[in-house]
Write a protein that holds these residues in place. Structure first.
Motif, PDB file in Angstrom:
ATOM      1  N   THR A 109       0.835  -1.202   0.000  1.00 38.44           N
ATOM      2  CA  THR A 109       0.000   0.000   0.000  1.00 38.44           C
ATOM      3  C   THR A 109       0.872   1.254   0.000  1.00 38.44           C
ATOM      4  O   THR A 109       0.665   2.175  -0.787  1.00 38.44           O
ATOM      5  CB  THR A 109      -0.952  -0.033   1.217  1.00 38.44           C
ATOM      6  OG1 THR A 109      -1.677  -1.262   1.180  1.00 38.44           O
ATOM      7  CG2 THR A 109      -1.911   1.139   1.178  1.00 38.44           C
ATOM      8  N   ASP A 133      -7.735  -4.068  -1.765  1.00 42.37           N
ATOM      9  CA  ASP A 133      -7.515  -4.929  -0.597  1.00 42.37           C
ATOM     10  C   ASP A 133      -8.730  -4.796   0.317  1.00 42.37           C
ATOM     11  O   ASP A 133      -8.867  -3.813   1.031  1.00 42.37           O
ATOM     12  CB  ASP A 133      -6.241  -4.504   0.154  1.00 42.37           C
ATOM     13  CG  ASP A 133      -5.998  -5.369   1.394  1.00 42.37           C
ATOM     14  OD1 ASP A 133      -6.859  -6.236   1.699  1.00 42.37           O
ATOM     15  OD2 ASP A 133      -4.963  -5.184   2.057  1.00 42.37           O
ATOM     16  N   ARG A 136      -7.674  -6.704   4.680  1.00 37.84           N
ATOM     17  CA  ARG A 136      -6.963  -6.115   5.807  1.00 37.84           C
ATOM     18  C   ARG A 136      -7.779  -4.939   6.342  1.00 37.84           C
ATOM     19  O   ARG A 136      -8.169  -4.066   5.579  1.00 37.84           O
ATOM     20  CB  ARG A 136      -5.592  -5.615   5.355  1.00 37.84           C
ATOM     21  CG  ARG A 136      -4.701  -5.244   6.512  1.00 37.84           C
ATOM     22  CD  ARG A 136      -3.308  -4.898   6.030  1.00 37.84           C
ATOM     23  NE  ARG A 136      -2.412  -4.740   7.163  1.00 37.84           N
ATOM     24  CZ  ARG A 136      -1.110  -4.566   7.047  1.00 37.84           C
ATOM     25  NH1 ARG A 136      -0.544  -4.548   5.859  1.00 37.84           N
ATOM     26  NH2 ARG A 136      -0.366  -4.422   8.124  1.00 37.84           N
ATOM     27  N   GLN A 142      -6.229   3.473   4.497  1.00 32.21           N
ATOM     28  CA  GLN A 142      -4.779   3.736   4.429  1.00 32.21           C
ATOM     29  C   GLN A 142      -4.405   4.307   3.062  1.00 32.21           C
ATOM     30  O   GLN A 142      -3.661   5.285   2.962  1.00 32.21           O
ATOM     31  CB  GLN A 142      -4.007   2.429   4.670  1.00 32.21           C
ATOM     32  CG  GLN A 142      -2.502   2.612   4.795  1.00 32.21           C
ATOM     33  CD  GLN A 142      -1.766   1.263   4.801  1.00 32.21           C
ATOM     34  OE1 GLN A 142      -2.393   0.198   4.817  1.00 32.21           O
ATOM     35  NE2 GLN A 142      -0.440   1.324   4.779  1.00 32.21           N
ATOM     36  N   ASP A 185      -3.791  -1.580  -5.758  1.00 31.50           N
ATOM     37  CA  ASP A 185      -3.264  -2.115  -4.504  1.00 31.50           C
ATOM     38  C   ASP A 185      -4.068  -3.364  -4.155  1.00 31.50           C
ATOM     39  O   ASP A 185      -5.269  -3.283  -3.914  1.00 31.50           O
ATOM     40  CB  ASP A 185      -3.400  -1.060  -3.397  1.00 31.50           C
ATOM     41  CG  ASP A 185      -2.865  -1.552  -2.060  1.00 31.50           C
ATOM     42  OD1 ASP A 185      -1.945  -2.390  -2.059  1.00 31.50           O
ATOM     43  OD2 ASP A 185      -3.372  -1.085  -1.013  1.00 31.50           O
TER      44      ASP A 185
HETATM   45 MG    MG Z   1      -1.810  -3.019   2.200  1.00 29.61          MG
END
Ligand code: MG
Ligand code: GDP
Length: 438
Positions: A109, A133, A136, A142, A185
């Protein structure tokens, strides 16, 4: 790795004559250094064989400076081991798609953000980041935070959606909105796992990426290489990004990834900040490992901020010990844009060991104060700091709105810096002097 290799080769450096036994001895040390650095066993074996063959051959024994010549051979072979030329991204489609893959925690990331930043700043591209993603916790957030930080848009469909669809719609969105490059990502796992690979393959089939970049943590050494091998077998990577190279003192992964997987390292992550990503240059990495200093990267960094002529003039002043407070001030103005001073020092030849020197650490907050002090000096004082006596110090302090202690500290810092530069230029001349003795 650096230290061991350096000491192994140091013995050869000044030699006027090198025997086969000398080479053998040095190669034994180099071999140990590489193994200790967690370089793949087979890679080490091939490497040593190649260097030995060239080193005991005509090329070296007949040359005027055989010691240097062996080092040159080691340097060239290290460079070749890491792929020789720098490998660039191949972005052909419109929009081009870059798929980021790797295990959890490798730095996917972060690297997605860094690479997007790099492409927009250095190549004038218009990236779209895609958050695929969904496993997670907070992975999407993020990436969004990173996107805000670098001023680039992030596409997401929340964490309830299928990653394959997210990737596909992300690319469609990029097309609609005129983005020329899409960075996806993806989700990692703690270990290689079939579900992950299946998902990545499904994404690959849908978006037909120009680049599939594997992100691996350099600090995991041989593991990083094993991971690269597995990913490459399943996905046919186009390249590797080595992260956390800033904390990797051994360099094992950097040295073996290309040799084992035949996939080039394209970028290196050098820290947590968004601008801490560099194109990977095998030749510079080899020099850095050999302790010759990454002078080229250093110069490039300087050039981004200082113009070329100025940089050359400064280099000359450092060499000839004519560095003054005027130059110091000039440098301080550049330092803010160049990045942390200790990182820069690490790139200078022979400076690796000196990183710890406290007086060199210019506190960014102090810079304004320092600037004020120097500006309160007369022309003469700036050029010949030796003349700054007690009464001059008092006057300078008053003029700059600081204290005499502040002025004293700066002068001491400046003097230390000059001494350090003297050492530095003596050190880089050391080799030559020694050779002249033979
Ligand atoms: Mg990541
Ligand atoms: P992901 O799970 O693969 O997406 O990994 P992340 O991008 O979340 O990164 C995991 C951790 O590694 C974070 O704390 C990052 O700040 C850190 N990290 C990533 N790249 C680098 C690097 O080049 N140097 C350093 N020192 N830390 C890094």
């Amino acid at each position: 790795l650096s230290e061991r290799l350096q000491s192994a080769l140091q013995k050869l450096r000044g030699k006027g004559k090198v025997s086969e036994a000398d080479v053998k001895e040095a190669m034994r040390e180099v071999r140990l250094a590489l193994l200790e650095a967690d370089v793949n066993y087979k890679v080490v074996k091939d490497f040593i064989a190649k260097v030995r063959e060239r080193a005991v051959g005509q090329e070296v024994l007949k040359s005027l400076t055989p010691g240097q010549q062996v080092i040159k051979v080691v340097n060239e072979e290290l460079t070749r081991l890491m792929g020789g030329e720098q490998s660039k991204l191949e972005l052909k489609s419109k929009p081009s798609v870059i798929m980021m893959v790797g295990l959890q925690g490798a730095g996917k990331t972060t690297t997605t953000g860094k690479l997007a930043h790099y492409l927009s700043k250095k190549q004038n591209r218009r990236p779209l980041l895609v958050a695929a993603d969904v496993y997670r916790p907070a992975a999407i957030r993020q990436l969004e935070v990173l996107g805000e930080q670098i001023g680039l848009p992030v596409f997401s469909l929340g964490d309830k959606e299928n990653p394959v669809r997210i990737a596909e719609e992300g690319v469609a969105r990029a097309k609609e909105e005129g983005h020329d490059v899409v960075l996806i990502d993806t989700a990692g796992r703690l270990h290689i796992d079939e579900n992950m690979m299946d998902e990545l393959k499904a994404i690959r089939e849908k978006v037909k990426p120009d680049e599939i970049l594997l992100v691996v943590d350099a600090m995991t050494g041989q593991d990083a290489v094993n991971v690269a091998e597995s990913f490459n077998r399943e996905l046919e990577l186009t390249g590797v990004v080595l992260t956390k190279l800033d904390g990797d003192t051994r360099g094992g992964a950097a040295l073996s990834v290309k040799a084992v997987t035949d996939r080039p390292v394209k970028f290196a992550g050098m820290g947590e900040k968004v601008d801490a990503l560099e194109p990977f240059h095998p030749d510079r990495m080899a020099s850095r490992i050999l302790g010759m200093g990454d002078v080229l990267t250093l110069i490039e960094k300087a050039q981004a901020n200082v113009d070329e002529e100025k940089a050359r003039a400064l280099e000359k002043k450092i060499r000839t010990q004519q560095f003054t407070f005027d130059d110091f001030l000039d440098q301080l103005e550049q330092v803010r844009n160049m990045g942390p001073l200790d990182e820069l020092l690490g790139m200078m030849p022979g400076m690796g060991q000196m990183k710890g020197m406290k007086n060199l650490q210019v506190d960014e907050k102090q810079l304004t104060k320092v600037e004020a002090i120097i500006r309160s000096m007369t022309r003469e004082e700036k050029q010949q700091p030796e003349i700054i006596n007690a009464s001059r110090r008092k006057r300078i302090a008053a003029g700059s709105g600081t204290t005499v202690q502040d002025v004293n500290r700066l002068i001491k810092q400046f003097t230390d810096m000059k001494k350090m530069m003297k050492k530095f230029s003596a050190m880089s001349k050391g080799g030559k002097k020694k050779r002249r003795g033979f």
